[in-house]
Design a protein around this motif. Structure first.
Motif, short mmCIF file in Angstrom:
data_model
loop_
_atom_site.label_atom_id
_atom_site.label_comp_id
_atom_site.label_asym_id
_atom_site.label_seq_id
_atom_site.Cartn_x
_atom_site.Cartn_y
_atom_site.Cartn_z
N ARG A 128 32.94 44.94 43.34
CA ARG A 128 33.08 46.07 42.41
C ARG A 128 34.56 46.37 42.13
O ARG A 128 34.94 46.64 40.98
CB ARG A 128 32.39 47.31 43.02
CG ARG A 128 32.39 48.55 42.14
CD ARG A 128 31.89 48.29 40.75
NE ARG A 128 30.66 47.52 40.72
CZ ARG A 128 30.16 46.97 39.65
NH1 ARG A 128 30.81 47.06 38.50
NH2 ARG A 128 29.03 46.28 39.70
N SER A 129 35.40 46.28 43.19
CA SER A 129 36.84 46.51 42.97
C SER A 129 37.43 45.46 42.05
O SER A 129 38.22 45.77 41.15
CB SER A 129 37.57 46.49 44.32
OG SER A 129 37.13 47.53 45.16
N ILE A 130 37.06 44.20 42.27
CA ILE A 130 37.55 43.12 41.41
C ILE A 130 37.08 43.34 39.98
O ILE A 130 37.85 43.18 39.01
CB ILE A 130 37.08 41.75 41.94
CG1 ILE A 130 37.66 41.49 43.33
CG2 ILE A 130 37.47 40.63 40.99
CD1 ILE A 130 37.09 40.26 44.00
N TYR A 131 35.80 43.69 39.84
CA TYR A 131 35.23 43.90 38.50
C TYR A 131 36.00 44.99 37.76
O TYR A 131 36.38 44.84 36.60
CB TYR A 131 33.76 44.27 38.63
CG TYR A 131 32.97 44.17 37.35
CD1 TYR A 131 32.12 43.10 37.12
CD2 TYR A 131 33.06 45.16 36.38
CE1 TYR A 131 31.39 43.01 35.94
CE2 TYR A 131 32.35 45.08 35.20
CZ TYR A 131 31.51 43.99 34.99
OH TYR A 131 30.80 43.90 33.82
N GLN A 132 36.26 46.10 38.46
CA GLN A 132 36.93 47.23 37.82
C GLN A 132 38.38 46.88 37.50
O GLN A 132 38.89 47.22 36.42
CB GLN A 132 36.85 48.45 38.73
CG GLN A 132 35.44 49.00 38.88
CD GLN A 132 35.35 50.11 39.92
OE1 GLN A 132 36.30 50.36 40.67
NE2 GLN A 132 34.20 50.78 39.98
N TYR A 133 39.06 46.19 38.43
CA TYR A 133 40.46 45.85 38.19
C TYR A 133 40.59 44.87 37.02
O TYR A 133 41.41 45.07 36.12
CB TYR A 133 41.08 45.24 39.45
CG TYR A 133 42.49 44.75 39.23
CD1 TYR A 133 43.56 45.63 39.30
CD2 TYR A 133 42.75 43.41 38.94
CE1 TYR A 133 44.86 45.20 39.08
CE2 TYR A 133 44.05 42.97 38.71
CZ TYR A 133 45.10 43.86 38.78
OH TYR A 133 46.38 43.43 38.56
N VAL A 134 39.79 43.81 37.05
CA VAL A 134 39.86 42.82 35.97
C VAL A 134 39.53 43.47 34.64
O VAL A 134 40.18 43.21 33.62
CB VAL A 134 38.91 41.64 36.28
CG1 VAL A 134 38.83 40.70 35.08
CG2 VAL A 134 39.39 40.88 37.50
N GLY A 135 38.50 44.33 34.66
CA GLY A 135 38.14 45.01 33.41
C GLY A 135 39.27 45.87 32.87
O GLY A 135 39.56 45.86 31.67
N ALA A 136 39.96 46.59 33.80
CA ALA A 136 41.05 47.46 33.36
C ALA A 136 42.25 46.66 32.89
O ALA A 136 42.87 46.97 31.85
CB ALA A 136 41.46 48.40 34.50
N VAL A 137 42.60 45.61 33.65
CA VAL A 137 43.77 44.80 33.30
C VAL A 137 43.57 44.10 31.96
O VAL A 137 44.50 44.02 31.14
CB VAL A 137 44.05 43.76 34.41
CG1 VAL A 137 45.02 42.69 33.94
CG2 VAL A 137 44.59 44.46 35.64
N LEU A 138 42.37 43.63 31.70
CA LEU A 138 42.13 42.87 30.47
C LEU A 138 41.82 43.77 29.28
O LEU A 138 41.95 43.34 28.12
CB LEU A 138 40.99 41.87 30.70
CG LEU A 138 41.25 40.82 31.78
CD1 LEU A 138 40.08 39.85 31.85
CD2 LEU A 138 42.54 40.08 31.52
N ALA A 139 41.42 45.00 29.53
CA ALA A 139 41.17 45.91 28.41
C ALA A 139 42.48 46.42 27.80
O ALA A 139 42.58 46.67 26.60
CB ALA A 139 40.31 47.09 28.87
N ARG A 140 43.53 46.53 28.66
CA ARG A 140 44.81 47.08 28.20
C ARG A 140 45.45 46.26 27.07
O ARG A 140 45.83 46.83 26.03
CB ARG A 140 45.76 47.20 29.39
CG ARG A 140 47.02 48.00 29.09
CD ARG A 140 47.98 47.91 30.26
NE ARG A 140 47.29 48.16 31.51
CZ ARG A 140 47.70 47.70 32.70
NH1 ARG A 140 48.78 46.93 32.77
NH2 ARG A 140 47.03 47.98 33.79
N PRO A 141 45.60 44.94 27.21
CA PRO A 141 46.23 44.20 26.10
C PRO A 141 45.39 44.21 24.82
O PRO A 141 45.95 44.20 23.71
CB PRO A 141 46.37 42.78 26.65
CG PRO A 141 45.43 42.70 27.80
CD PRO A 141 45.36 44.07 28.37
N GLN A 142 44.10 44.27 24.94
CA GLN A 142 43.27 44.32 23.73
C GLN A 142 43.49 45.64 22.98
O GLN A 142 43.65 45.65 21.74
CB GLN A 142 41.79 44.16 24.11
CG GLN A 142 41.39 42.78 24.61
CD GLN A 142 41.32 41.76 23.49
OE1 GLN A 142 41.53 42.07 22.32
NE2 GLN A 142 41.07 40.49 23.86
N MET A 143 43.51 46.77 23.73
CA MET A 143 43.75 48.07 23.08
C MET A 143 45.18 48.15 22.55
O MET A 143 45.43 48.69 21.45
CB MET A 143 43.48 49.19 24.09
CG MET A 143 42.01 49.32 24.49
SD MET A 143 41.69 50.75 25.54
CE MET A 143 42.61 50.31 27.00
#
Length: 640
Positions: free
Chosen positions: A50-65
């Motif tokens: 869950r921690s990996i999922y949340q971190y990866v999701g946050a890290v990869l959402a930032r450049p898209q936004m």
């Protein structure tokens, strides 16, 4: 039945349950510990994924936004104002919390961007004046280009991020595949989005890089467990990131870099684990569709594995894997077992001491009564020897008082009986003398002859009764795995047969349907065809077992040399037994399979044709089961 002394049996009966309880407590402590560890490992694995999922999701959402917010409002004319675009790109990369690179390429091959190179931000530019070269400039604190650092051939239109946008069916933000960056040769992905004219034609593609080392650094800092590891994989099995020090890329020469597949990781245990995990998903990572927690054994070590798919709305489709070896919790299990065993050991010593004291308190009066019974048998009983036991105020005291009275009566009866026996012997002697004097009466020689014959018959009976048939049957290889109850059932289906001396038991080539154990007497075995004597068998030996079990015709002739008694088990008796107890048939089939070499030596008798011989060679146990099923009237599946 074997003799068991209460003196020894009672302490054993007291001590054995205590020791068994301690052993079972240790065993259940171990199994419950392992079960608790598994639950804990699942919780840790779930938290880590869950921690990996949340971190990866946050890290990869930032450049898209970041990318989407930057390109809104730009048109084709804005991109031609190079100084303004350089300043805008620089200012965006300097904002705290945002990714420190951004660039764009055009269908004409132009390229402009702020990217990190050798640890510092640089301006990288290609236009019609520099094509096909891309020039890299050092920047000052205001983002203005100064000296040239490097220049090399570069075409943005050939890069994976540009081609991914061109290949989209509908305009949208997307992710490039994992590829090698041109300026650093690091692996990474790019958040990319195209800008389009009103007619739908593409006039620019913007991109922001995310290096896989960012994900690798996070996984290595993640505290899974002392020896736990985490991995991110693509659907084709290529490694995206790992918490280990293993490389995710393989140099292939000429500046090319290949990807490392999960099953080819440098650590043999990791590679073997991924191979086992891939087998679990039927050879395809595409079958990972939901979160799951597995227990896999690799290289003799149990490992708890959490697997979860990761997907976002921009096209990423990865797999998160967290691995926790059971050995990380072994100390917890062992400490729990040690404490349980120590407490159990101390309590068992106390219980054993008390139990032995109680056993002695019970056994001593029983031994006194036993000695008194022996004294009565030998006509030496003295009632006063039981006085100390008779004074007890429990059931044994009452029993001893009754025994004293009975012993006194029996002793008096024995004295009276002895006197009567004396009188009887005198009368018999007188009757013998009178018998000798009478004509035609019994003589002393005749009486002695009768006594001799009686003794001979008694000896024969004793010899026959002395044969331990269950033990004899247990020496037959094909009956060795049967338990005592099954052996007794086997004996109950057989019968005894007595044959005079020089009598044929059976001849060679006769159909075989019975098995013989010699209880008394002797037989000789020979081959009539070649007139060859083979051997002599005596009491305790057996013959004919394969004929009974597999229906083999007799290979030799057997004849008694003296009057002989046999235990005989025929096919009908064994058929009834196997139909009532199918488990006995499986025991016998397994034993026949163990002695496969003996069956191989008799293939000509066992196999009807080459096809049956091939079936035997391919699966001997299945052939044995089938043969027994045909002989004894049940299907081979009943044995398996």
């Amino acid at each position: 039945m074997a003799f068991f002394s209460i003196r020894h049996t009672l302490p054993v009966l007291i001590v054995t349950p205590i020791l068994a309880t301690v052993a079972l407590s240790g065993f259940f402590s171990y199994t419950n510990g392992r079960r608790s560890v598994q639950i804990l490992a699942v919780d840790i694995s779930e938290g880590a994924t869950r921690s990996i999922y949340q971190y990866v999701g946050a890290v990869l959402a930032r450049p898209q936004m970041q990318l989407r917010s930057f390109i809104v409002g730009y048109d084709e004319g804005d991109l031609t104002d190079t100084p303004a675009m350089i300043q805008a790109l620089w200012e965006l990369t300097q904002k705290p919390g945002l990714v420190g690179n951004i660039y764009f390429g055009t269908p004409t091959g132009d390229f402009l961007g702020i990217l990190e190179w050798d640890g510092q931000p640089t301006l990288q530019r290609r236009d019609e004046t520099t094509a096909p070269m891309r020039t890299i400039y050092a920047l000052n604190a205001q983002g203005q280009p100064e000296q040239v650092l490097e220049s090399g051939v570069y075409d943005p239109r050939e890069r994976p991020w540009y081609q991914k946008v061109v290949g989209l069916e509908q305009p949208n933000s997307t992710w490039s595949p994992v590829y090698t960056y041109a300026s650093t040769e690091d692996l990474g992905i790019t958040a990319a989005e195209g800008l389009y004219r009103e007619d739908g034609s593409l006039f620019a593609v913007f991109g922001i890089d995310v290096a896989l080392t960012d994900l690798q650094d996070f996984l290595q800092e993640l505290d899974v467990s002392p020896s736990g590891d985490a991995f991110i994989l693509e659907r084709d099995g290529a490694v995206v990131a790992t918490s280990t020090e293993e490389s995710m890329a393989v140099p292939q020469g000429d500046g090319l870099v290949g990807r490392v597949m999960a099953t080819d990781l440098a650590d043999p245990d990791h590679g073997a684990l991924m191979a086992v995990l891939l087998d679990h998903y039927e050879g395809s990572w595409e079958n990972v569709v939901a979160q799951s927690f597995l227990t896999l054994e690799v290289a003799g070590v149990r490992r708890f594995v959490g697997v979860e798919p990761f997907q976002d709305r921009y096209g990423l489709d990865w797999i998160l894997v967290v691995v926790i070896p059971e050995t990380d919790f072994q100390n917890i299990i062992l400490a729990n077992i040690r404490s349980t065993i120590w407490v159990g050991f101390i309590l068992s010593l106390a219980a054993i001491a008390i139990g032995l004291a109680v056993a002695r308190w019970i056994v001593r009066p029983i031994e006194g009564l036993n000695n008194a019974a022996i004294a009565i048998e030998n006509n030496r009983f003295q009632p006063f020897t039981l006085d100390s036991i008779a004074q007890r105020r429990d059931e044994l005291g009452t029993l001893t008082q009754v025994f004293q009275r009975m012993g006194t009566v029996i002793s008096a009866s024995q004295a009276s009986l002895k006197e009567q026996m004396g009188q009887l012997e005198a009368e018999m002697a007188q009757a013998k003398r009178q018998s000798q004097a009478q004509k035609g009466g019994y003589t002393v020689a005749m009486i002695e002859e009768l006594v001799g014959r009686s003794r001979s018959l008694r000896a024969l009976l004793t010899e026959d009764q002395a044969v331990d048939l269950p033990s004899l049957l247990h020496t037959v290889p094909y009956f060795q795995s049967l338990d005592p109850e099954d052996l007794q059932a086997l004996i109950n289906r057989g019968y005894r047969r007595t044959l005079p001396a020089r009598t044929l038991v059976f001849r060679e080539e006769e159909a075989g349907d019975s098995f013989f154990v010699i209880l008394k007497g002797e037989v000789e075995i020979y081959v009539e065809k070649i007139d060859k004597f083979l051997t002599t068998l005596r009491a305790g030996a057996f013959f004919g077992e394969l004929s009974l079990l597999l229906g083999i015709s007799r290979t030799a002739t057997v004849r008694t040399t003296t009057q002989s008694t046999f235990f005989v088990l025929d096919q009908e008796g064994l058929r009834f037994l196997l139909q009532q107890h199918p488990g006995v048939g499986e025991h016998i089939a397994q034993a026949l399979h163990v002695h496969q070499a003996e069956l191989e030596s008799r293939k000509d008798l066992l196999m009807a044709d080459e096809q049956e011989a091939a079936q035997f060679t391919e699966n001997p146990l299945a052939w044995i089961r089938g043969r027994m099923g045909q002989l004894f009237g049940f299907g081979s599946q009943e044995l398996s």
